[in-house]
Design an enzyme around this catalytic site. Structure first.
Site, PDB file in Angstrom:
ATOM      1  N   THR A 129      14.490  -2.886 -30.686  1.00 43.07           N
ATOM      2  CA  THR A 129      15.399  -2.844 -29.530  1.00 43.07           C
ATOM      3  C   THR A 129      14.650  -2.680 -28.202  1.00 43.07           C
ATOM      4  N   GLY A 130      13.332  -2.519 -28.269  1.00 42.27           N
ATOM      5  CA  GLY A 130      12.546  -2.348 -27.040  1.00 42.27           C
ATOM      6  C   GLY A 130      12.180  -3.693 -26.419  1.00 42.27           C
ATOM      7  N   GLN A 131      11.481  -3.623 -25.287  1.00 45.94           N
ATOM      8  CA  GLN A 131      11.085  -4.864 -24.589  1.00 45.94           C
ATOM      9  C   GLN A 131      10.294  -5.796 -25.510  1.00 45.94           C
ATOM     10  N   ARG A 155      21.186   6.170 -32.492  1.00 50.36           N
ATOM     11  CA  ARG A 155      21.380   6.641 -31.117  1.00 50.36           C
ATOM     12  C   ARG A 155      22.875   6.779 -30.860  1.00 50.36           C
ATOM     13  N   ASP A 157      13.660   6.158 -38.696  1.00 47.32           N
ATOM     14  CA  ASP A 157      12.981   6.785 -37.566  1.00 47.32           C
ATOM     15  C   ASP A 157      11.520   6.980 -37.957  1.00 47.32           C
ATOM     16  N   GLN A 162       7.686   6.531 -28.441  1.00 51.06           N
ATOM     17  CA  GLN A 162       8.095   7.147 -27.175  1.00 51.06           C
ATOM     18  C   GLN A 162       7.065   6.578 -26.209  1.00 51.06           C
ATOM     19  N   THR A 219      -2.890   0.772 -26.948  1.00 43.66           N
ATOM     20  CA  THR A 219      -2.635   0.673 -25.508  1.00 43.66           C
ATOM     21  C   THR A 219      -3.870   0.939 -24.648  1.00 43.66           C
ATOM     22  N   GLU A 273      -3.787   2.645 -22.171  1.00 43.52           N
ATOM     23  CA  GLU A 273      -3.682   4.053 -21.754  1.00 43.52           C
ATOM     24  C   GLU A 273      -4.734   4.897 -22.488  1.00 43.52           C
ATOM     25  N   TYR A 300       0.774  11.014 -24.376  1.00 45.55           N
ATOM     26  CA  TYR A 300       1.030   9.672 -24.930  1.00 45.55           C
ATOM     27  C   TYR A 300      -0.293   8.997 -25.319  1.00 45.55           C
ATOM     28  N   LYS A 321      -1.447   7.964 -29.089  1.00 49.72           N
ATOM     29  CA  LYS A 321      -1.738   6.560 -29.398  1.00 49.72           C
ATOM     30  C   LYS A 321      -3.170   6.388 -29.919  1.00 49.72           C
ATOM     31  N   HIS A 362       2.346  -4.735 -19.779  1.00 43.83           N
ATOM     32  CA  HIS A 362       3.043  -6.023 -19.736  1.00 43.83           C
ATOM     33  C   HIS A 362       4.527  -5.783 -19.485  1.00 43.83           C
ATOM     34  N   ARG A 371      12.105  -5.125 -19.174  1.00 41.79           N
ATOM     35  CA  ARG A 371      11.374  -3.868 -19.079  1.00 41.79           C
ATOM     36  C   ARG A 371      12.339  -2.708 -18.812  1.00 41.79           C
TER      37      ARG A 371
HETATM   38  P1  NAP Z   1       9.975   0.247 -25.229  1.00 44.36           P
HETATM   39  O1  NAP Z   1      10.717  -0.824 -24.500  1.00 44.36           O
HETATM   40  O2  NAP Z   1      10.036   1.634 -24.726  1.00 44.36           O
HETATM   41  O3  NAP Z   1      10.483   0.222 -26.753  1.00 44.36           O
HETATM   42  C1  NAP Z   1      10.182   1.251 -27.640  1.00 44.36           C
HETATM   43  C2  NAP Z   1      10.962   1.057 -28.924  1.00 44.36           C
HETATM   44  O4  NAP Z   1      10.650   2.144 -29.819  1.00 44.36           O
HETATM   45  C3  NAP Z   1      12.497   1.074 -28.757  1.00 44.36           C
HETATM   46  O5  NAP Z   1      13.059   0.113 -29.623  1.00 44.36           O
HETATM   47  C4  NAP Z   1      12.863   2.474 -29.227  1.00 44.36           C
HETATM   48  O6  NAP Z   1      14.174   2.556 -29.753  1.00 44.36           O
HETATM   49  C5  NAP Z   1      11.869   2.643 -30.359  1.00 44.36           C
HETATM   50  N1  NAP Z   1      11.694   4.033 -30.766  1.00 44.36           N
HETATM   51  C6  NAP Z   1      11.545   5.125 -29.974  1.00 44.36           C
HETATM   52  N2  NAP Z   1      11.430   6.245 -30.714  1.00 44.36           N
HETATM   53  C7  NAP Z   1      11.500   5.846 -32.005  1.00 44.36           C
HETATM   54  C8  NAP Z   1      11.471   6.547 -33.233  1.00 44.36           C
HETATM   55  N3  NAP Z   1      11.346   7.883 -33.290  1.00 44.36           N
HETATM   56  N4  NAP Z   1      11.574   5.832 -34.390  1.00 44.36           N
HETATM   57  C9  NAP Z   1      11.737   4.486 -34.351  1.00 44.36           C
HETATM   58  N5  NAP Z   1      11.779   3.763 -33.210  1.00 44.36           N
HETATM   59  C10 NAP Z   1      11.668   4.446 -32.052  1.00 44.36           C
HETATM   60  O7  NAP Z   1       8.429  -0.129 -25.342  1.00 44.36           O
HETATM   61  P2  NAP Z   1       7.704  -1.553 -25.211  1.00 44.36           P
HETATM   62  O8  NAP Z   1       7.280  -1.739 -23.800  1.00 44.36           O
HETATM   63  O9  NAP Z   1       8.504  -2.587 -25.893  1.00 44.36           O
HETATM   64  O10 NAP Z   1       6.362  -1.279 -26.025  1.00 44.36           O
HETATM   65  C11 NAP Z   1       6.257  -1.580 -27.416  1.00 44.36           C
HETATM   66  C12 NAP Z   1       5.094  -0.826 -28.009  1.00 44.36           C
HETATM   67  O11 NAP Z   1       3.882  -1.207 -27.369  1.00 44.36           O
HETATM   68  C13 NAP Z   1       5.172   0.696 -27.858  1.00 44.36           C
HETATM   69  O12 NAP Z   1       4.586   1.266 -28.988  1.00 44.36           O
HETATM   70  C14 NAP Z   1       4.322   0.969 -26.624  1.00 44.36           C
HETATM   71  O13 NAP Z   1       3.824   2.283 -26.673  1.00 44.36           O
HETATM   72  C15 NAP Z   1       3.241  -0.081 -26.799  1.00 44.36           C
HETATM   73  N6  NAP Z   1       2.604  -0.578 -25.575  1.00 44.36           N
HETATM   74  C16 NAP Z   1       3.373  -1.057 -24.553  1.00 44.36           C
HETATM   75  C17 NAP Z   1       2.751  -1.588 -23.433  1.00 44.36           C
HETATM   76  C18 NAP Z   1       3.551  -2.155 -22.291  1.00 44.36           C
HETATM   77  O14 NAP Z   1       2.977  -2.315 -21.213  1.00 44.36           O
HETATM   78  N7  NAP Z   1       4.819  -2.498 -22.495  1.00 44.36           N
HETATM   79  C19 NAP Z   1       1.349  -1.637 -23.367  1.00 44.36           C
HETATM   80  C20 NAP Z   1       0.614  -1.155 -24.449  1.00 44.36           C
HETATM   81  C21 NAP Z   1       1.249  -0.649 -25.557  1.00 44.36           C
HETATM   82  P3  NAP Z   1      15.452   2.861 -28.784  1.00 44.36           P
HETATM   83  O15 NAP Z   1      15.801   1.542 -28.150  1.00 44.36           O
HETATM   84  O16 NAP Z   1      16.496   3.327 -29.742  1.00 44.36           O
HETATM   85  O17 NAP Z   1      15.024   3.896 -27.814  1.00 44.36           O
HETATM   86  O1  G4F Z   2       4.886   1.665 -15.034  1.00 44.00           O
HETATM   87  P1  G4F Z   2       4.236   2.916 -15.470  1.00 44.00           P
HETATM   88  O2  G4F Z   2       5.111   4.050 -15.828  1.00 44.00           O
HETATM   89  O3  G4F Z   2       3.277   2.499 -16.674  1.00 44.00           O
HETATM   90  P2  G4F Z   2       2.013   3.221 -17.364  1.00 44.00           P
HETATM   91  O4  G4F Z   2       2.021   4.672 -17.131  1.00 44.00           O
HETATM   92  O5  G4F Z   2       0.796   2.464 -16.960  1.00 44.00           O
HETATM   93  O6  G4F Z   2       2.326   2.984 -18.911  1.00 44.00           O
HETATM   94  C1  G4F Z   2       2.745   1.706 -19.397  1.00 44.00           C
HETATM   95  O7  G4F Z   2       1.613   0.946 -19.715  1.00 44.00           O
HETATM   96  C2  G4F Z   2       0.805   1.473 -20.795  1.00 44.00           C
HETATM   97  C3  G4F Z   2      -0.380   0.515 -20.972  1.00 44.00           C
HETATM   98  O8  G4F Z   2      -1.406   0.883 -20.097  1.00 44.00           O
HETATM   99  C4  G4F Z   2       1.671   1.551 -22.030  1.00 44.00           C
HETATM  100  F1  G4F Z   2       0.934   1.995 -23.095  1.00 44.00           F
HETATM  101  C5  G4F Z   2       2.830   2.487 -21.782  1.00 44.00           C
HETATM  102  O9  G4F Z   2       3.664   2.510 -22.947  1.00 44.00           O
HETATM  103  C6  G4F Z   2       3.639   1.942 -20.605  1.00 44.00           C
HETATM  104  O10 G4F Z   2       4.231   0.728 -20.996  1.00 44.00           O
HETATM  105  O11 G4F Z   2       3.238   3.422 -14.345  1.00 44.00           O
HETATM  106  C7  G4F Z   2       2.245   2.601 -13.801  1.00 44.00           C
HETATM  107  C8  G4F Z   2       1.589   3.302 -12.621  1.00 44.00           C
HETATM  108  C9  G4F Z   2       1.143   4.734 -12.917  1.00 44.00           C
HETATM  109  O12 G4F Z   2      -0.137   4.946 -12.360  1.00 44.00           O
HETATM  110  C10 G4F Z   2       2.155   5.591 -12.190  1.00 44.00           C
HETATM  111  O13 G4F Z   2       1.671   6.861 -11.746  1.00 44.00           O
HETATM  112  O14 G4F Z   2       2.533   3.391 -11.573  1.00 44.00           O
HETATM  113  C11 G4F Z   2       2.447   4.692 -11.008  1.00 44.00           C
HETATM  114  N1  G4F Z   2       3.713   5.005 -10.351  1.00 44.00           N
HETATM  115  C12 G4F Z   2       3.851   5.288  -9.030  1.00 44.00           C
HETATM  116  N2  G4F Z   2       5.138   5.598  -8.766  1.00 44.00           N
HETATM  117  C13 G4F Z   2       4.898   5.139 -10.939  1.00 44.00           C
HETATM  118  C14 G4F Z   2       5.815   5.511  -9.933  1.00 44.00           C
HETATM  119  N3  G4F Z   2       5.288   4.974 -12.225  1.00 44.00           N
HETATM  120  C15 G4F Z   2       6.592   5.167 -12.529  1.00 44.00           C
HETATM  121  N4  G4F Z   2       6.997   4.963 -13.800  1.00 44.00           N
HETATM  122  N5  G4F Z   2       7.524   5.561 -11.577  1.00 44.00           N
HETATM  123  C16 G4F Z   2       7.168   5.750 -10.282  1.00 44.00           C
HETATM  124  O15 G4F Z   2       8.007   6.091  -9.442  1.00 44.00           O
END
Ligand code: NAP
Ligand code: G4F
Length: 323
Positions: A11-13, A36, A59, A84, A126, A128, A150, A154, A180, A185
């Protein structure tokens, strides 16, 4: 016979884009969904695939539910995207983040080891994990230095994936994906927070946008491109780890400038710095080197930050306009 895939976090992005990609390739898709109190399937509806997924309740914190899902789906491929995933919340919920994002990976790997050892596994690692960066451009050999609960959780998930690959010869790969984004998002992440605010300000529904550290730099790509890299990793003969990134880094400030300029606005007239959005420890800059993914997977990003932000602003203008 079609291949079966189990996707956690469907259900996530990324889960939504990946499910669409797999369905388009003829896979039968099983999606793990946690219970949920309200609807979480809006992304699957936006992509028109909500009714094409086989939902399994579970879960990542609950090992029994994970075992049941693996036994039921009998998957050829498992993509662990559930987490999370919001860095900011990981200081408020450090234990949940550790259990779901860290130990949850072991729950899945154990279920694979016992019930489905031939299945191929993808772990959503990630950038991160690089945190306080130890090299100007981060690749697969750059040392890690996570800066949030986080990132720490990870990193455990990343190493346990490598450990099970080496210990039990599982086909387990880890994608170290840089940020991404997309119109799907979550609103808490900075790009979408900005594009949603731009739409609201343009349509007269909001006046200002409160942000934290706008000098932070990120390597931002399009989620639709990145799920293709996940699939490619599981099509390789040998499991491995890959950095997936664009190789370009941009400040939050410049990303804001792009978003506001797209609708003819000046970000400086609307953005207000609010310390409540500063993090206890910040990742100041991330910049990935996707050379290995390019060479070995033939993967390349196709979307510039400018067109990504434009796509997101346009989608939010349509959404806010409909409200
Ligand atoms: P997201 O939109 O936050 O989606 C997270 C998903 O995990 C949702 O479907 C959520 O379900 C589910 N979830 C949360 N807690 C759970 C639990 N306890 N058991 C089972 N499912 C659970 O994240 P995303 O951006 O698609 O990212 C996908 C994955 O890539 C994540 O692991 C994230 O940490 C990792 N990642 C993301 C990025 C990025 O930039 N997007 C970069 C690097 C790595 P609900 O919808 O019910 O909340
Ligand atoms: O968009 P962000 O919350 O993404 P962040 O922290 O980089 O994490 C995302 O990318 C990771 C990969 O590197 C994933 F693993 C993780 O799951 C997630 O998808 O924040 C990006 C930057 C940070 O430096 C933050 O401090 O934006 C800065 N920022 C400034 N003002 C803010 C804000 N971030 C958020 N969320 N909200 C603000 O108001």
């Amino acid at each position: 016979m079609s291949k079966r895939a189990l996707v956690t976090g469907v259900t996530g992005q990324d889960g939504a884009y990946l499910a669409k990609l797999l369905l388009d390739k003829g896979y039968e898709v099983y999606g793990l969904v946690a219970r949920r109190s309200s609807d979480t399937r809006w992304r699957l509806r936006e992509l028109g695939i909500e009714s094409r997924i086989n939902y399994l309740e579970g879960d990542l914190a609950d090992a029994c539910s994970i075992q049941r899902a693996v036994i039921k789906a009998k998957p050829h491929e498992i993509y662990n995207l559930g987490a999370q995933s919001f860095v900011g919340s990981s200081w408020d919920q450090p234990v949940t983040t550790g259990i779901v994002d860290g130990l949850g990976v072991t729950h899945l790997l154990e279920a694979i080891r016992q019930f489905s050892p031939e299945a191929r596994f993808y772990q959503a690692s990630t950038s991160e994990m690089f945190g306080l960066i130890q090299a100007e451009k981060q690749d697969e050999s750059t040392p890690f230095y996570p800066r949030s609960p986080y990132g720490v959780a990870k990193l455990y998930g990343h190493w346990i994936t490598i450990n099970y690959r080496e210990s039990f010869n599982l086909h387990a790969s880890s994608g170290i994906l840089f940020n991404h984004e997309s119109p799907l998002r979550g609103i808490e992440f900075v790009t979408r927070k900005v594009t949603d605010a731009v739409a609201r300000i343009k349509l007269g529904k909001q006046r200002e946008l409160r942000l934290g550290n706008i000098d932070a730099k990120r390597d931002w790509g399009f989620a639709g491109d990145y799920v293709e890299a996940m699939w490619l990793m599981l099509q390789q003969d040998k499991a491995d780890d890959y950095v997936v990134a664009t190789g370009v880094t941009t400040t939050v400030r410049d990303m804001c400038q792009l978003a506001f300029a797209h609708v003819g606005l000046d970000y400086q007239e609307h953005v207000v710095i609010d310390p409540q959005f500063f993090r206890p420890a910040e990742v100041e800059v991330l910049l990935g080197n996707p050379g290995k993914a390019e060479r070995q997977l033939g993967w390349r990003p196709t979307t510039s930050l400018e067109s990504l932000i434009q796509m997101m602003v346009e989608a939010d203008l349509r959404r806010v306009g409909r409200e």
